[in-house]
Design a protein around this motif. Structure first.
Motif, PDB file in Angstrom:
ATOM      1  N   GLN A 375       0.845  -1.199   0.000  1.00  0.00           N
ATOM      2  CA  GLN A 375       0.000   0.000   0.000  1.00  0.00           C
ATOM      3  C   GLN A 375       0.873   1.239   0.000  1.00  0.00           C
ATOM      4  OE1 GLN A 375      -2.216   1.690   3.660  1.00  0.00           O
ATOM      5  NE2 GLN A 375      -3.675   0.300   2.699  1.00  0.00           N
ATOM      6  N   THR A 376       0.489   2.221  -0.807  1.00  0.00           N
ATOM      7  CA  THR A 376       1.224   3.482  -0.861  1.00  0.00           C
ATOM      8  C   THR A 376       0.819   4.353   0.323  1.00  0.00           C
ATOM      9  OG1 THR A 376       1.194   3.366  -3.272  1.00  0.00           O
ATOM     10  CG2 THR A 376       1.766   5.485  -2.279  1.00  0.00           C
ATOM     11  N   VAL A 377       1.797   4.897   1.022  1.00  0.00           N
ATOM     12  CA  VAL A 377       1.494   5.671   2.229  1.00  0.00           C
ATOM     13  C   VAL A 377       2.291   6.977   2.249  1.00  0.00           C
ATOM     14  CG1 VAL A 377       0.915   3.640   3.614  1.00  0.00           C
ATOM     15  CG2 VAL A 377       3.283   4.456   3.541  1.00  0.00           C
ATOM     16  N   LEU A 378       1.728   7.949   2.968  1.00  0.00           N
ATOM     17  CA  LEU A 378       2.411   9.219   3.189  1.00  0.00           C
ATOM     18  C   LEU A 378       3.019   9.272   4.580  1.00  0.00           C
ATOM     19  CD1 LEU A 378       3.077  12.146   2.285  1.00  0.00           C
ATOM     20  CD2 LEU A 378       0.775  12.814   3.028  1.00  0.00           C
ATOM     21  N   GLY A 379       2.439   8.497   5.486  1.00  0.00           N
ATOM     22  CA  GLY A 379       2.996   8.475   6.832  1.00  0.00           C
ATOM     23  C   GLY A 379       2.377   9.502   7.755  1.00  0.00           C
ATOM     24  N   VAL A 380       1.062   9.721   7.642  1.00  0.00           N
ATOM     25  CA  VAL A 380       0.385  10.655   8.534  1.00  0.00           C
ATOM     26  C   VAL A 380      -0.988  10.102   8.904  1.00  0.00           C
ATOM     27  CG1 VAL A 380       1.521  12.735   7.668  1.00  0.00           C
ATOM     28  CG2 VAL A 380      -0.600  11.921   6.575  1.00  0.00           C
ATOM     29  N   LYS A 381      -1.520  10.606  10.009  1.00  0.00           N
ATOM     30  CA  LYS A 381      -2.921  10.413  10.364  1.00  0.00           C
ATOM     31  C   LYS A 381      -3.613  11.750  10.122  1.00  0.00           C
ATOM     32  CE  LYS A 381      -2.373   6.775  13.844  1.00  0.00           C
ATOM     33  NZ  LYS A 381      -2.645   6.362  15.249  1.00  0.00           N
ATOM     34  N   VAL A 382      -4.801  11.687   9.462  1.00  0.00           N
ATOM     35  CA  VAL A 382      -5.460  12.936   9.085  1.00  0.00           C
ATOM     36  C   VAL A 382      -6.945  12.903   9.406  1.00  0.00           C
ATOM     37  CG1 VAL A 382      -3.835  13.538   7.253  1.00  0.00           C
ATOM     38  CG2 VAL A 382      -5.784  12.058   6.737  1.00  0.00           C
ATOM     39  N   GLN A 383      -7.517  14.098   9.469  1.00  0.00           N
ATOM     40  CA  GLN A 383      -8.953  14.258   9.631  1.00  0.00           C
ATOM     41  C   GLN A 383      -9.381  15.489   8.839  1.00  0.00           C
ATOM     42  OE1 GLN A 383      -9.176  14.612  13.888  1.00  0.00           O
ATOM     43  NE2 GLN A 383      -8.879  16.835  13.853  1.00  0.00           N
ATOM     44  N   THR A 384     -10.668  15.556   8.504  1.00  0.00           N
ATOM     45  CA  THR A 384     -11.149  16.669   7.689  1.00  0.00           C
ATOM     46  C   THR A 384     -11.169  17.951   8.513  1.00  0.00           C
ATOM     47  OG1 THR A 384     -12.508  15.189   6.342  1.00  0.00           O
ATOM     48  CG2 THR A 384     -13.082  17.524   6.308  1.00  0.00           C
ATOM     49  N   LYS A 391      -6.411  17.747   7.688  1.00  0.00           N
ATOM     50  CA  LYS A 391      -5.562  18.227   8.781  1.00  0.00           C
ATOM     51  C   LYS A 391      -4.753  17.087   9.381  1.00  0.00           C
ATOM     52  CE  LYS A 391      -5.790  20.865  13.109  1.00  0.00           C
ATOM     53  NZ  LYS A 391      -6.690  21.585  14.043  1.00  0.00           N
ATOM     54  N   VAL A 392      -3.469  17.276   9.484  1.00  0.00           N
ATOM     55  CA  VAL A 392      -2.565  16.253  10.016  1.00  0.00           C
ATOM     56  C   VAL A 392      -2.667  16.245  11.541  1.00  0.00           C
ATOM     57  CG1 VAL A 392      -0.175  15.495  10.202  1.00  0.00           C
ATOM     58  CG2 VAL A 392      -1.000  16.555   8.075  1.00  0.00           C
ATOM     59  N   SER A 393      -3.012  15.069  12.079  1.00  0.00           N
ATOM     60  CA  SER A 393      -3.094  14.948  13.537  1.00  0.00           C
ATOM     61  C   SER A 393      -1.885  14.214  14.115  1.00  0.00           C
ATOM     62  CB  SER A 393      -4.372  14.193  13.934  1.00  0.00           C
ATOM     63  OG  SER A 393      -4.396  12.899  13.350  1.00  0.00           O
ATOM     64  N   GLU A 394      -1.201  13.419  13.282  1.00  0.00           N
ATOM     65  CA  GLU A 394      -0.026  12.685  13.755  1.00  0.00           C
ATOM     66  C   GLU A 394       0.873  12.353  12.573  1.00  0.00           C
ATOM     67  OE1 GLU A 394       0.929   8.358  15.793  1.00  0.00           O
ATOM     68  OE2 GLU A 394      -0.965   9.380  16.326  1.00  0.00           O
ATOM     69  N   VAL A 395       2.156  12.453  12.785  1.00  0.00           N
ATOM     70  CA  VAL A 395       3.148  12.139  11.754  1.00  0.00           C
ATOM     71  C   VAL A 395       3.921  10.902  12.184  1.00  0.00           C
ATOM     72  CG1 VAL A 395       5.165  12.965  10.481  1.00  0.00           C
ATOM     73  CG2 VAL A 395       3.349  14.570  11.119  1.00  0.00           C
ATOM     74  N   SER A 396       4.039   9.924  11.292  1.00  0.00           N
ATOM     75  CA  SER A 396       4.760   8.684  11.607  1.00  0.00           C
ATOM     76  C   SER A 396       6.265   8.937  11.535  1.00  0.00           C
ATOM     77  CB  SER A 396       4.393   7.584  10.611  1.00  0.00           C
ATOM     78  OG  SER A 396       3.007   7.327  10.640  1.00  0.00           O
ATOM     79  N   PRO A 397       6.966   8.524  12.557  1.00  0.00           N
ATOM     80  CA  PRO A 397       8.428   8.728  12.560  1.00  0.00           C
ATOM     81  C   PRO A 397       9.090   7.991  11.397  1.00  0.00           C
ATOM     82  CG  PRO A 397       7.635   8.169  14.755  1.00  0.00           C
ATOM     83  CD  PRO A 397       6.491   7.937  13.811  1.00  0.00           C
ATOM     84  N   ALA A 408       2.373  17.956  12.655  1.00  0.00           N
ATOM     85  CA  ALA A 408       1.000  17.902  13.160  1.00  0.00           C
ATOM     86  C   ALA A 408       0.406  19.305  13.145  1.00  0.00           C
ATOM     87  CB  ALA A 408       0.976  17.323  14.565  1.00  0.00           C
ATOM     88  N   GLY A 409      -0.835  19.427  12.743  1.00  0.00           N
ATOM     89  CA  GLY A 409      -1.485  20.719  12.661  1.00  0.00           C
ATOM     90  C   GLY A 409      -1.504  21.288  11.253  1.00  0.00           C
ATOM     91  N   ASP A 410      -0.605  20.799  10.396  1.00  0.00           N
ATOM     92  CA  ASP A 410      -0.611  21.268   9.012  1.00  0.00           C
ATOM     93  C   ASP A 410      -1.888  20.799   8.303  1.00  0.00           C
ATOM     94  OD1 ASP A 410       1.808  22.536   9.242  1.00  0.00           O
ATOM     95  OD2 ASP A 410       2.985  20.922   8.316  1.00  0.00           O
ATOM     96  N   VAL A 411      -2.394  21.626   7.414  1.00  0.00           N
ATOM     97  CA  VAL A 411      -3.597  21.276   6.637  1.00  0.00           C
ATOM     98  C   VAL A 411      -3.198  21.178   5.169  1.00  0.00           C
ATOM     99  CG1 VAL A 411      -5.925  21.946   5.964  1.00  0.00           C
ATOM    100  CG2 VAL A 411      -5.111  22.422   8.288  1.00  0.00           C
ATOM    101  N   THR A 440       3.910  16.828  -4.846  1.00  0.00           N
ATOM    102  CA  THR A 440       4.035  18.146  -4.239  1.00  0.00           C
ATOM    103  C   THR A 440       2.780  18.422  -3.423  1.00  0.00           C
ATOM    104  OG1 THR A 440       5.399  18.997  -6.052  1.00  0.00           O
ATOM    105  CG2 THR A 440       4.277  20.623  -4.660  1.00  0.00           C
ATOM    106  N   LEU A 441       2.949  18.726  -2.170  1.00  0.00           N
ATOM    107  CA  LEU A 441       1.841  18.984  -1.256  1.00  0.00           C
ATOM    108  C   LEU A 441       1.768  20.472  -0.947  1.00  0.00           C
ATOM    109  CD1 LEU A 441       2.523  16.032   1.223  1.00  0.00           C
ATOM    110  CD2 LEU A 441       0.802  16.097  -0.590  1.00  0.00           C
ATOM    111  N   THR A 442       0.553  21.014  -1.036  1.00  0.00           N
ATOM    112  CA  THR A 442       0.339  22.416  -0.691  1.00  0.00           C
ATOM    113  C   THR A 442      -0.247  22.474   0.711  1.00  0.00           C
ATOM    114  OG1 THR A 442      -0.052  23.033  -2.995  1.00  0.00           O
ATOM    115  CG2 THR A 442      -0.891  24.536  -1.298  1.00  0.00           C
ATOM    116  N   ILE A 443       0.349  23.291   1.544  1.00  0.00           N
ATOM    117  CA  ILE A 443      -0.076  23.423   2.935  1.00  0.00           C
ATOM    118  C   ILE A 443      -0.830  24.731   3.115  1.00  0.00           C
ATOM    119  CG2 ILE A 443       0.632  23.391   5.347  1.00  0.00           C
ATOM    120  CD1 ILE A 443       1.304  20.844   3.763  1.00  0.00           C
TER     121      ILE A 443
END
Length: 462
Positions: A375-384, A391-397, A408-411, A440-443
């Motif tokens: 599975q392709t992953v970015l390594g974050v937990k997100v919510q709308t 919105k990023v709630s957790e970043v995987s180390p 965390a906190g970035d949208v 490319t991700l826009t924050i």
């Protein structure tokens, strides 16, 4: 939550009809004078004071028409409650009939005669016209052409259907589309190799993944046992192998990358166990984030779906969505069906979803080669986010997001040129890519962008 699991008959005799003339005359006593015929369309149930009375036989006068003996006796023309229908019974009181007018002077008599002749002519003319009309109509009816008299056309030439038609697509694809049966249901699939290697949805064969019964039914009627080679619940894909099969026609895989909204497509499958069903429509939308499954303990699937109005119903799952060149561009997987429930499945309302073939091809190839999927992953937990975005709630180390500087906190509001307005939109966009792809991700409002190299993770199947 990670991008893998984003957040929250009447009898005929019942009607009156007039007696046939022959029967009615036979039933009428000879002593009974004939009743004058009523004009066509006259009301039968007339008030008593307006009922026609029988006239005594009188010398012929210019104004008196002699009965012809052809008048019909209609039920209801007799005085109510007296005698039998159609038999004259004198009224209880003597009726006084008007005395015929005295002979008129020659000039007046001539005028009366002319008038009487005119009336008689009109009556005869009207009757002749009616009879003539009936005869003409009857003759025309008998001579009018009927579709039943036209010879059956010659058999249709066995020519190939024109390229780019639904008929041509169906002729090409039907031999390659199969029905899959398990102990708990059925679905569809399509052949990708002559020895009976079949691609389908995970939710079609999930109950057979641990050794349950699984059979593949081909269009030529052959039924073969099959085993699950591998599956990916997160992308709702699976590959199964038929046993003892050879010489099957594999499909041609196309590309979903160049699909356009409004492009014609064809869906083939076994809706409600009706194998070999072909429907057609268009591509209604692209890159539609679609969440399906997640019931009864199964894992939810978030698809970067192709939306189509081609009719897709329960049982179509796993069947191909095909372009007009006969190439598979998607795998039918889900439908939007308002009012459906776990106990009662809904049907097509013109909103169906298919997994893009580019994503399915990569996953199926990996399963065939390794038996597993990545599975392709970015390594974050997100919510709308309430203002839109993921919105990023957790970043995987050690994950791709951390390496790109996401915190965390970035949208996240865009991935490449694709707008991200929900957490599912980000998950679907990431899963449409392959591990190792750069994005490319826009924050936020666009004042900041980052580049990330997507990672991969083994897909658990239990």
């Amino acid at each position: 939550m990670t991008e893998n699991t984003p957040g929250p008959q009447d009898p005929q005799d019942a009607y009156w009809r007039p007696q046939e003339p022959a029967k009615q005359e036979a039933a009428q006593p000879e002593s009974a004078p004939a009743q004058p015929a009523q004009p066509v369309g006259a009301t039968q149930d007339m008030p008593a004071h307006e009922q026609p009375h029988w006239q005594p036989e009188a010398p012929a006068e210019p104004w008196t028409a002699r009965p012809t003996g052809q008048e019909q006796v209609l039920f209801g023309s007799a005085v109510p409650g007296q005698g039998q229908p159609g038999v004259y019974v004198p009224p209880p009181t003597t009726q006084t009939y008007p005395t015929p007018p005295p002979p008129a002077s020659p000039p007046r008599r001539a005028g009366g005669l002319v008038a009487g002749v005119a009336v008689l002519a009109l009556l005869v003319g009207g009757g002749a016209g009616a009879l003539g009309g009936y005869l003409v109509a009857d003759r025309n009816t008998a001579s009018a052409p009927s579709s039943l008299d036209v010879p059956k056309p010659a058999s249709q030439a066995a020519a190939n259907a024109p390229d780019g038609t639904v008929e041509a697509v169906a002729n090409k694809l039907l031999p390659s589309v199969v029905q899959l049966r398990t102990q708990n249901g059925e679905g569809s699939g399509f052949v990708i190799r002559q020895d009976g290697l079949v691609v389908t949805n995970n939710h079609v064969i999930e109950q057979a993944a641990d050794g349950g019964s699984l059979k593949v039914v081909y269009q030529d009627g052959q039924i073969a046992d099959a085993t699950v080679i591998g599956r990916d619940p997160t992308s709702d894909l699976a590959v199964v192998q038929s046993k003892g099969v050879s010489g099957k026609a594999p499909v041609v895989l196309g590309s979903s990358e160049n699909l356009k909204v409004g492009q014609a497509v064809v869906a083939i499958g076994s809706p409600f166990e009706l194998s070999g069903t072909v429907t057609s429509g268009i591509v209604s939308s692209l890159h539609r984030p679609t969440r399906a499954g997640g019931d009864n303990g199964s894992e939810a699937t978030v698809m970067d779906a192709i939306q189509t109005d081609a009719a897709i119903n329960p049982g179509n799952s796993g069947g191909p969505l095909v372009n007009m060149a006969g190439q598979v561009v998607g795998i039918n997987s889900a439908i939007y069906s308002p009012g459906s429930s776990q106990r009662q499945q809904g049907g097509s309302v013109g909103i169906g979803f298919a997994i893009p073939i580019d994503q399915a091809r990569r996953t199926a190839d990996e399963i065939v080669k390794t038996g597993k999927a990545t599975q392709t992953v970015l390594g974050v937990k997100v919510q709308t986010d309430q203002n839109g975005g993921a919105k990023v709630s957790e970043v995987s180390p050690g994950g791709a997001a951390q390496a790109a500087g996401i915190a965390a906190g970035d949208v996240v509001t865009k991935l490449d040129d694709r707008r991200i307005d929900t957490s599912d939109a980000l998950v679907a966009a990431v899963r449409s890519k392959a591990p190792g792809d750069k994005v490319t991700l826009t924050i936020g409002n666009g004042t900041r962008t980052v580049t990330a190299t997507l990672g991969g993770a083994p897909v658990p199947t239990n």
